[in-house]
Design a protein around this motif. Structure first.
Motif, PDB file in Angstrom:
ATOM      1  N   SER A 167       0.831  -1.212   0.000  1.00  0.00           N
ATOM      2  CA  SER A 167       0.000   0.000   0.000  1.00  0.00           C
ATOM      3  C   SER A 167       0.863   1.259   0.000  1.00  0.00           C
ATOM      4  CB  SER A 167      -0.911   0.019   1.234  1.00  0.00           C
ATOM      5  OG  SER A 167      -0.152   0.241   2.414  1.00  0.00           O
ATOM      6  N   ASN A 168       0.315   2.323  -0.605  1.00  0.00           N
ATOM      7  CA  ASN A 168       1.003   3.614  -0.611  1.00  0.00           C
ATOM      8  C   ASN A 168       1.139   4.191   0.791  1.00  0.00           C
ATOM      9  OD1 ASN A 168       1.649   3.863  -3.319  1.00  0.00           O
ATOM     10  ND2 ASN A 168      -0.327   4.793  -3.841  1.00  0.00           N
ATOM     11  N   GLU A 169       0.232   3.805   1.685  1.00  0.00           N
ATOM     12  CA  GLU A 169       0.310   4.289   3.073  1.00  0.00           C
ATOM     13  C   GLU A 169       1.621   3.842   3.725  1.00  0.00           C
ATOM     14  OE1 GLU A 169      -3.599   4.796   1.706  1.00  0.00           O
ATOM     15  OE2 GLU A 169      -2.465   2.909   1.782  1.00  0.00           O
ATOM     16  N   SER A 173       4.936   6.432   3.893  1.00  0.00           N
ATOM     17  CA  SER A 173       4.775   6.843   5.289  1.00  0.00           C
ATOM     18  C   SER A 173       5.858   7.839   5.695  1.00  0.00           C
ATOM     19  CB  SER A 173       4.854   5.617   6.211  1.00  0.00           C
ATOM     20  OG  SER A 173       4.865   6.026   7.564  1.00  0.00           O
TER      21      SER A 173
END
Length: 340
Positions: A167-169, A173
């Protein structure tokens, strides 16, 4: 003499900033890449004084080829995120075009433009392209056969395809990753290997570059703690290109290092992270003072390194204003390196 240019019409890498812009942390002498150009525009500056970059025509790849490669890999990785497959032929064509251009180009002076991200979620695309360019250049200068250079180029282009499963999260981050997030990140090499196999990539050299590019020469890397020559050659080449581009790139959690700091880090980590023989080739290409490094000469003049000399790491070409200084021809040397 500097000239004023409409920022929107500036070709990335073709011009050097002729003034300081303090509130944007941009110093006179910086080479204007696409990210810097967009930063200037986003802050409402539409005309700036510039010098023409005298090394622009020495670029190992032209801007059109960089942009074409970027958009092609962005399209294919976006497709991969959606349906688990990509056009292997299209990506192979990108890497083959880069390797052919590198092999054909025999210039002693090298200017290496690399595409830098505008937004954080573009990192994987720009990074993949840059690592391909740098790794291919290393492979060429190692004297590898053309078939092997092309394998290095293709493996480097797709070395991070496993990140499409993360995920891009987590990828973007701004905070330090916890143990579980770091475990997920580390697994991108295995995910990439599995994705490559699903897309009918079976060449062991190409697969080795994907699976082992985070191994370290002293055995402290991941996922398999391989060391020394246990790490496949393609992976050892990609590791250097990967770290070079990662450190010189802006990320959500860090500022970019300047070229000189990055080269110093790589030299300090010979036989810890990197193969010393491949680092030696890399330094001969990039130079101890890579293009973009701001320096002071022994006559106290300040300029920008605009091209590295493959046969002499200590005597690059320096641009001061509109003047191009060849340290090999002049009785001058670099006295000081400025941090950007």
């Amino acid at each position: 003499m500097n000239e004023f240019r409409n920022v929107e019409k500036i070709n990335p890498f073709k011009y050097i900033l002729a003034v300081d812009i303090p509130y944007l942390n941009l110093e006179k002498g910086i080479i204007i890449n696409e990210r810097i150009k967009n930063t200037i525009l986003a802050n409402g500056i539409f005309v700036i004084p510039v010098y023409e970059n005298k090394a622009y025509d020495m670029a190992i790849l032209d801007e059109e080829q960089l942009n074409e490669g970027y958009y092609e890999i962005k399209n294919e990785l976006t497709r991969l995120e959606r349906n688990k497959y990509f056009d292997k032929k299209k990506l192979k064509e990108i890497s083959d075009n880069i390797s052919k251009k590198m092999i054909k180009n025999k210039e002693n002076l090298i200017y290496l433009p690399l595409k830098k991200l505008q937004e954080y979620d573009e990192y994987t695309y720009t990074h993949s392209l840059n690592v391909c360019v740098v790794a291919t250049l290393i492979a060429r200068n190692m004297g590898l056969r053309e078939k092997m250079v092309r394998k290095v180029s293709f493996s480097a282009l797709i070395h991070d395809i496993g990140k499409t499963k993360i995920s891009n999260e987590i990828l973007n981050s701004p905070n330090k990753l916890n143990d579980e997030e770091f475990r997920i990140i580390k697994n991108h090499v295995r995910y990439g290997y599995e994705i490559a196999l699903k897309n009918k990539i079976i060449d062991e050299d190409v697969l080795g570059g994907i699976l082992y590019h985070h191994e370290k020469f002293d055995g402290r890397g991941y996922l398999y703690n391989k060391s020394d020559l246990e790490i496949p050659l393609v992976a050892r080449i990609i590791t250097i290109a990967d770290v070079y581009d990662a450190l010189t790139s802006k990320r959500s959690y860090k500022k970019p290092w300047n070229n000189y700091e990055t080269i110093s880090f790589i030299i300090q980590n010979v036989e810890k992270i990197f193969d010393k023989d491949i680092v030696s080739v890399f330094i001969k290409i990039i130079g101890l003072y890579p293009p973009g490094t701001k320096v002071m000469l022994n006559d106290y003049s300040v300029g920008t390194v605009v091209a590295a000399r493959e046969t002499n790491e200590l005597q690059p070409l320096i641009q001061i204003g509109e003047c191009l200084i060849d340290l090999k021809q002049e009785n001058k040397y670099i006295l000081k390196v400025f941090k950007e």
